[in-house]
Design a protein around this motif. Structure first.
Motif, PDB file in Angstrom:
ATOM      1  N   ALA A 266     -50.953  43.528  33.177  1.00  0.00           N
ATOM      2  CA  ALA A 266     -52.125  43.349  34.028  1.00  0.00           C
ATOM      3  C   ALA A 266     -53.299  44.173  33.511  1.00  0.00           C
ATOM      4  N   ALA A 267     -52.997  45.360  33.005  1.00  0.00           N
ATOM      5  CA  ALA A 267     -54.058  46.209  32.445  1.00  0.00           C
ATOM      6  C   ALA A 267     -54.694  45.536  31.245  1.00  0.00           C
ATOM      7  N   LEU A 268     -53.846  44.984  30.393  1.00  0.00           N
ATOM      8  CA  LEU A 268     -54.386  44.290  29.215  1.00  0.00           C
ATOM      9  C   LEU A 268     -55.227  43.103  29.636  1.00  0.00           C
ATOM     10  N   GLU A 269     -54.753  42.417  30.666  1.00  0.00           N
ATOM     11  CA  GLU A 269     -55.466  41.232  31.151  1.00  0.00           C
ATOM     12  C   GLU A 269     -56.852  41.615  31.669  1.00  0.00           C
ATOM     13  N   ARG A 270     -56.946  42.790  32.273  1.00  0.00           N
ATOM     14  CA  ARG A 270     -58.251  43.255  32.771  1.00  0.00           C
ATOM     15  C   ARG A 270     -59.235  43.410  31.615  1.00  0.00           C
ATOM     16  N   TRP A 271     -58.743  44.026  30.525  1.00  0.00           N
ATOM     17  CA  TRP A 271     -59.636  44.188  29.362  1.00  0.00           C
ATOM     18  C   TRP A 271     -59.967  42.835  28.758  1.00  0.00           C
ATOM     19  N   ARG A 272     -58.931  41.963  28.704  1.00  0.00           N
ATOM     20  CA  ARG A 272     -59.140  40.636  28.111  1.00  0.00           C
ATOM     21  C   ARG A 272     -60.180  39.861  28.922  1.00  0.00           C
ATOM     22  N   ALA A 273     -60.117  39.992  30.249  1.00  0.00           N
ATOM     23  CA  ALA A 273     -61.049  39.256  31.119  1.00  0.00           C
ATOM     24  C   ALA A 273     -62.490  39.714  30.908  1.00  0.00           C
ATOM     25  N   LEU A 274     -62.608  40.973  30.549  1.00  0.00           N
ATOM     26  CA  LEU A 274     -63.959  41.482  30.314  1.00  0.00           C
ATOM     27  C   LEU A 274     -64.549  40.869  29.046  1.00  0.00           C
ATOM     28  N   GLY A 275     -63.659  40.580  28.085  1.00  0.00           N
ATOM     29  CA  GLY A 275     -64.083  39.847  26.897  1.00  0.00           C
ATOM     30  C   GLY A 275     -64.642  40.724  25.797  1.00  0.00           C
ATOM     31  N   PRO A 276     -64.533  40.267  24.574  1.00  0.00           N
ATOM     32  CA  PRO A 276     -64.982  41.053  23.428  1.00  0.00           C
ATOM     33  C   PRO A 276     -66.486  41.277  23.403  1.00  0.00           C
ATOM     34  N   ARG A 277     -67.242  40.393  24.117  1.00  0.00           N
ATOM     35  CA  ARG A 277     -68.695  40.562  24.100  1.00  0.00           C
ATOM     36  C   ARG A 277     -69.137  41.832  24.822  1.00  0.00           C
ATOM     37  N   ARG A 278     -68.338  42.215  25.816  1.00  0.00           N
ATOM     38  CA  ARG A 278     -68.722  43.393  26.601  1.00  0.00           C
ATOM     39  C   ARG A 278     -67.931  44.651  26.226  1.00  0.00           C
TER      40      ARG A 278
ATOM     41  N   HIS B 196     -46.904  50.902  25.474  1.00  0.00           N
ATOM     42  CA  HIS B 196     -48.316  51.278  25.414  1.00  0.00           C
ATOM     43  C   HIS B 196     -48.893  50.982  24.029  1.00  0.00           C
ATOM     44  N   ALA B 197     -48.083  51.262  22.989  1.00  0.00           N
ATOM     45  CA  ALA B 197     -48.559  50.996  21.621  1.00  0.00           C
ATOM     46  C   ALA B 197     -48.789  49.499  21.428  1.00  0.00           C
ATOM     47  N   SER B 198     -47.898  48.715  21.994  1.00  0.00           N
ATOM     48  CA  SER B 198     -48.026  47.257  21.863  1.00  0.00           C
ATOM     49  C   SER B 198     -49.292  46.760  22.558  1.00  0.00           C
ATOM     50  N   ILE B 199     -49.534  47.280  23.765  1.00  0.00           N
ATOM     51  CA  ILE B 199     -50.732  46.886  24.522  1.00  0.00           C
ATOM     52  C   ILE B 199     -51.992  47.262  23.732  1.00  0.00           C
ATOM     53  N   TRP B 200     -51.955  48.460  23.142  1.00  0.00           N
ATOM     54  CA  TRP B 200     -53.113  48.937  22.372  1.00  0.00           C
ATOM     55  C   TRP B 200     -53.362  48.028  21.156  1.00  0.00           C
ATOM     56  N   GLU B 201     -52.296  47.654  20.489  1.00  0.00           N
ATOM     57  CA  GLU B 201     -52.441  46.765  19.324  1.00  0.00           C
ATOM     58  C   GLU B 201     -53.034  45.422  19.751  1.00  0.00           C
ATOM     59  N   GLN B 202     -52.558  44.912  20.860  1.00  0.00           N
ATOM     60  CA  GLN B 202     -53.074  43.626  21.351  1.00  0.00           C
ATOM     61  C   GLN B 202     -54.549  43.741  21.729  1.00  0.00           C
ATOM     62  N   LEU B 203     -54.899  44.884  22.310  1.00  0.00           N
ATOM     63  CA  LEU B 203     -56.293  45.085  22.688  1.00  0.00           C
ATOM     64  C   LEU B 203     -57.179  45.161  21.454  1.00  0.00           C
ATOM     65  N   LEU B 204     -56.698  45.878  20.432  1.00  0.00           N
ATOM     66  CA  LEU B 204     -57.473  45.975  19.186  1.00  0.00           C
ATOM     67  C   LEU B 204     -57.634  44.600  18.554  1.00  0.00           C
ATOM     68  N   ALA B 205     -56.555  43.815  18.589  1.00  0.00           N
ATOM     69  CA  ALA B 205     -56.615  42.466  18.013  1.00  0.00           C
ATOM     70  C   ALA B 205     -57.621  41.610  18.783  1.00  0.00           C
ATOM     71  N   LEU B 206     -57.626  41.766  20.095  1.00  0.00           N
ATOM     72  CA  LEU B 206     -58.538  41.003  20.942  1.00  0.00           C
ATOM     73  C   LEU B 206     -59.985  41.344  20.614  1.00  0.00           C
ATOM     74  N   LEU B 207     -60.210  42.638  20.386  1.00  0.00           N
ATOM     75  CA  LEU B 207     -61.585  43.091  20.170  1.00  0.00           C
ATOM     76  C   LEU B 207     -61.964  43.084  18.703  1.00  0.00           C
ATOM     77  N   GLY B 208     -60.997  42.703  17.834  1.00  0.00           N
ATOM     78  CA  GLY B 208     -61.298  42.689  16.399  1.00  0.00           C
ATOM     79  C   GLY B 208     -61.518  44.066  15.849  1.00  0.00           C
ATOM     80  N   GLY B 209     -60.851  45.060  16.480  1.00  0.00           N
ATOM     81  CA  GLY B 209     -60.989  46.447  16.036  1.00  0.00           C
ATOM     82  C   GLY B 209     -60.339  46.636  14.686  1.00  0.00           C
ATOM     83  N   ALA B 210     -60.716  47.691  14.035  1.00  0.00           N
ATOM     84  CA  ALA B 210     -60.233  47.952  12.682  1.00  0.00           C
ATOM     85  C   ALA B 210     -58.925  48.714  12.700  1.00  0.00           C
ATOM     86  N   GLY B 211     -57.959  48.155  13.358  1.00  0.00           N
ATOM     87  CA  GLY B 211     -56.623  48.780  13.359  1.00  0.00           C
ATOM     88  C   GLY B 211     -56.616  50.147  13.980  1.00  0.00           C
ATOM     89  N   SER B 212     -55.424  50.653  14.217  1.00  0.00           N
ATOM     90  CA  SER B 212     -55.277  51.955  14.849  1.00  0.00           C
ATOM     91  C   SER B 212     -55.115  53.044  13.821  1.00  0.00           C
TER      92      SER B 212
END
Lengths: 615, 362
Positions: free
Chosen positions: B200-212, B346-362
């Motif tokens: 659910a936490a990941l979904e909250r970030w996902r709902a906010l979207g990479p634009r924000r 938690h590490a998995s959620i973080w990786e998914q969040l980085l992937a969602l936001l196109g972050g440069a890896g952890s």
């Protein structure tokens, strides 16, 4: 017998008697010291255990006193505390031991607080993660180490579960506990201190130690305590202050904790606090140490006096043997010829017949006096040896009892001391026995009790008596009795003594190979031969080994353990049986001692030998 | 005159023994000196946590030099067996390192300064009795908002994470704080390990979207990111706030109603260290009131030291971003160690969040 030999013999006998007396007295002093020390240690151990229990009870009362207040606060629920917000203050006011009281609910939210001075627990914002909360919320009593904080008053935390699932925690004044422990003394230097399971010092007569967060972690006494059943242990060690102490431990509050179960559900366990009651070793062994110093001092003095007295006595007895001081009716030629015996003998050609007769008479008189002296010396030795055996047997017996655990388990150091007493006592007893035999022989009082003996049984008994010594050296003893051995007349104990001595010597001087014990008939003689593959004996030594105090290197030293009397006594005993001992040996190839005993229908030998035959 | 033969040696031996034993009972122990350790203390700490100037002061005072290595992966360095004498670690890393035997026990008898550590940081469940750790720094992660870039201040994490128009939110490269904020927004504990709560936490970030959303690039500071056009807020600490203000940004620090994220950093002595005595002297030095005050001033951070209220200027103590009020601290969710399974989640959620936001890896 020449005068020189007589003089040497007197010196040896009296010197040995003095040495034996001194050694026996030293051993007695050592034994007395060891026994006194053992009794002192046992007594202190018991008293310390009691002291530790008493101190633990005193500390337990400190904890119970705080627990009473905490339990009462634990009964008050949130509704009551909201209605009566000063309730905790009232509890706090009842006892100045309490510095702060905190009542929290099951989630760690504060319901009520009360305090003296600045708030400490009331300002904690990590209550839900605090060990005191977690432990008490899980139903266990929590006792912390001594805490120092911003406030100048050191404190301890005590937390208990409350009835509603919450927790009550109190900050307790440490100094109250310290005062209780500091007041607890026993002996002059005995004191107690308190540690927790981790070894952290909670109360000590030196508060700076506690305030410095001192811990026993890594120290042997803490490891011993942890492995002791129910936290009760006693032992000796060098404590963290570098002091040699005897100590006993006791757990705090184990019994009262059981009562706590009925009140607020606190489990038993006593908070894992332990009392150490320590007494300086110097104080514990003060009496034995004092006795030891006095005894050894007195012995040293006595030894010196004895030596001086012996020297004086011998001077009185021996030096007058010189001719001139005897006042003999010698001719002027002889009287002025010189003082020494050699000088006198050198003048014999010039002597008249009357002078020669006078000299012969003088020598006869001198011989009789010396013989009397030697007999008296032997009687003296026999008496002294007999008197020494009684206390020696007591020393050995007591040492054996102590080693057997009569007074409980011994410390390693104590064990070594008592073993030394036991072993040296045995050695000394052998020496005394040999001396007694020697004295009896020379006094002509040794008698044989003759019975018919089966030689094969004698050989078996000899092997059995030397089994331990054989095992220690890793040697075998081969028995070779001929099949048709006749019975002989003899004293079995004395013949056993002869064979034990010969076999013991064979084992002693043989490093590898074997020892053989054979018996066969040769005409009218029974020949018992003890052969070994040891170092052998040179031709020159073969002449002297039967002399008293001689060992294979020809000296009086104790290169190998023994008195140097065994062979002399053995030869005498065999002679009393009408037999003889022969020795054949090749240096480096081994030795054979042959004991020849007469085969007779009726016994014809039971006589002792005259003085001087053992020389 | 004939000479008597010498007395038997047994007499001499007996007397020597008696005389020798008499005075033998009065021996005492001799103290052993402490060993001296050579070489500089190998110290590892997060970037900027321990200023070089402050460590130079230690060297001047004691003659012991310090080799500082700054890293965001202190735990990984310890696990790699690096020869580190002293390290500054977050709470989350402690139990695992203790359990794996990588930390050495602390000799508190040689650390009198520990008495200045407040009760709030003592004897906590993750290190009972502070056997392995000495708390040094702490603080609260909250919201740093650019005034003028947002129309209205969000009062809660839930409000912040609500989809809709608004400026860009910068996320630090600190997974526990980012995920913790979303968990608090969902009404969960910041240390929740429940897979559903984490999803659910990941979904909250996902709902906010990479634009924000934007995750800080490695090496990029929060102040730099916040200064870029379109940036409206940052999940950050008091030090980020201070840096943003120093960069001329008009920013404000908000602790959401669900509570901030309470973090604590501890000094530890790694088992692999070879200079434990010197390292302990440095710990003691850092607990000195004057040194702690300097550390607090230079790093815009709160120190776990009861002497600071007297050692710091009142205006510094009044900065509530650095020194939150007691009620705020109590309300905040303390970042605690996770179980191995929780760490993996938690590490998995973080990786998914980085992937969602196109972050440069952890």
């Amino acid at each position: 017998m020449s005068r020189a030999l007589l003089r040497d013999a007197l010196w040896r006998q009296l010197g040995l008697a003095v040495a034996v007396m001194l050694a026996a007295m030293l051993l007695l002093a050592l034994a007395a010291h060891g026994l006194l020390r053992g009794f002192e240690q046992q007594a202190w151990r018991g008293r310390q255990a009691e002291a530790a229990e008493a101190a633990a009870a005193s500390v337990g009362r400190y904890v119970l006193r705080a627990e009473d207040a905490i339990r009462f606060a634990g009964v008050l629920d949130g509704v009551y505390l909201e209605a009566f917000p000063d309730a905790l203050e009232a509890i706090l006011d009842q006892d100045d031991l309490l510095l702060e009281l905190l009542r929290v609910d099951a989630s760690g939210e504060i319901l009520a607080t009360a305090r003296r001075g600045a708030p400490v627990l009331a300002e904690q914002f990590t209550i839900a993660e605090a060990s005191w909360f977690r432990e008490a919320a899980a139903g266990r009593r929590y006792l912390s180490a001594v805490q120092q904080g911003a406030t100048p008053v050191p404190s301890l935390l005590l937390a208990l579960p409350a009835l509603d699932g919450g927790v009550v925690v109190a900050r307790l004044r440490s100094e109250t506990l310290w005062d209780a422990v500091d007041a607890f003394r026993f002996g002059e230097g005995g004191r107690a201190y308190v540690v927790d399971r981790e070894g952290r010092l909670l109360a000590h007569s030196d508060p700076d130690r506690v305030l410095a967060s001192f811990s026993l972690e890594g120290r042997p006494e803490l490891a011993a305590l942890r492995s002791a059943p129910a936290g009760r242990w006693s032992g000796a060690y060098r404590n963290f202050e570098g002091l040699e102490v005897l100590a006993a431990t006791a757990p705090v509050g184990a019994a009262p904790a059981a009562e706590a179960d009925t009140a607020l559900g606190a489990p038993a366990g006593g908070g894992e606090w332990y009392v150490f009651a320590e007494l300086p070793r110097d104080e514990a062994f003060a009496w034995s140490r004092l006795a030891w110093r006095w005894l050894t001092g007195a012995l040293a003095l006595l030894g010196l006096l004895t030596l001086a007295a012996t020297a004086w006595l011998l001077a009185q007895l021996i030096w007058p043997l010189r001719l001139a001081p005897l006042g003999l009716p010698l001719s002027p030629a002889v009287a002025t010829a010189g003082a020494t015996e050699a000088d006198a003998l050198g003048q014999t050609q010039a002597l008249s017949r009357r002078d020669i007769e006078a000299l012969r008479g003088a020598f006869d008189d001198m011989y009789n006096r010396v013989t009397d002296i030697d007999r008296l010396t032997s009687e003296f030795l026999a008496t002294v040896s007999h008197e020494l055996r009684t206390p020696l047997n007591s020393v050995i017996g007591y040492a054996e009892l102590i080693l057997g655990g009569l007074n409980g388990p011994l410390e390693a150091e104590m064990q070594q001391d008592v073993e030394a007493i036991y072993e040296n006592g045995q050695l000394l007893l052998r020496l005394v026995n040999d001396l007694l035999d020697l004295a009896k022989i020379e006094a002509g009082r040794l008698e044989l009790e003759l019975v018919r003996i089966d030689p094969a049984g004698l050989l078996e008994a000899t092997r059995a008596a030397n089994t331990r010594q054989l095992e220690q050296k890793g040697l075998a003893l081969a028995l070779e009795p001929a099949p048709d051995l006749p019975l002989i007349w003899g004293d079995p104990l004395r013949l056993q003594q002869v064979l034990d001595n010969l076999v013991s010597n064979a084992i002693k001087f043989t490093e590898a190979g074997e020892v053989r014990l054979a018996a066969r008939r040769e005409g009218d003689w029974l020949v018992i031969a003890v052969s070994d593959t040891g170092i052998g004996i040179s031709e020159a030594d073969r002449e002297t080994i039967f002399e008293r105090f001689r060992q294979l290197d020809g000296s009086f030293t104790r290169r190998a353990e023994g008195t140097g009397l065994g062979l002399a006594i053995s030869r005498h005993l065999v002679r009393m049986h009408g037999g003889r001992i022969e020795v054949e040996s090749q240096p480096g190839a081994g030795s054979t001692f042959r004991v020849l005993l007469p085969i007779e229908e009726t016994p014809s030998h039971s006589r002792g030998l005259a003085i001087g035959t053992l020389l | 005159m004939p000479q008597p033969p010498p007395p038997p040696r047994l007499v001499v031996f007996g007397l020597s023994l008696a005389l020798g034993l008499w005075p033998a009972a009065c021996q005492g122990p001799s103290p052993t000196p402490e060993p001296i350790e050579a070489g500089p203390i190998a110290l590892v700490a997060p970037p900027g946590a321990l200023p070089e100037a402050l460590l130079d002061g230690f060297t001047r005072a004691t003659g012991i030099s310090v080799a500082l290595r700054e890293s965001v992966e202190v735990e990984a360095l310890l696990r790699a067996g690096e020869p580190i004498d002293l390290a500054l670690l977050p709470t989350e890393a402690l139990p695992g390192l203790i359990e794996d035997g990588l930390l050495a026990p602390i000799d508190h008898s040689r650390l009198p300064g520990f008495r200045r550590v407040p009760y709030s940081f003592r004897d906590l469940a993750y290190d009972p009795g502070n056997r392995y750790s000495v708390p040094l720094r702490y603080g609260i992660s909250g919201l740093i908002l650019r005034l003028g870039a947002v129309e209205a201040f969000p009062r809660s994490w839930a409000e912040l994470l609500s989809p809709g128009p608004g400026g860009r939110l910068i996320l630090p490269r600190r997974p526990r704080e980012v995920i913790g904020a979303a968990l608090l927004a969902g009404g969960h504990d910041a240390n929740a390990e429940d897979p559903a709560a984490l999803a659910a936490a990941l979904e909250r970030w996902r709902a906010l979207g990479p634009r924000r959303l934007q995750v800080l690039s490695p090496g990029e500071s929060g102040a730099e990111a916040l200064a870029r056009p379109g940036a409206a807020g940052l999940i950050g600490r008091a030090a980020d706030l201070s840096a943003a203000r120093a960069a001329g940004l008009d920013v404000s620090f908000v602790v959401p109603v669900e509570g901030g994220l309470l973090w604590i950093e501890h000094l530890v002595l790694p088992e692999a260290g070879t200079r434990p005595a010197s390292a302990l002297r440095l710990v003691e030095h850092l607990l000195r009131p004057d040194v702690a005050a300097e550390l607090a001033r230079s790093g815009s951070v709160a120190l776990a030291n009861t002497a600071l209220p007297d050692a710091l200027a009142p205006d510094l103590l009044a900065d509530r971003a650095v020194w939150p009020e007691l009620r705020v601290l109590r309300r905040s969710g303390m970042l605690l160690p996770l179980s191995p399974a929780g760490r993996a989640l938690h590490a998995s959620i973080w990786e998914q969040l980085l992937a969602l936001l196109g972050g440069a890896g952890s």
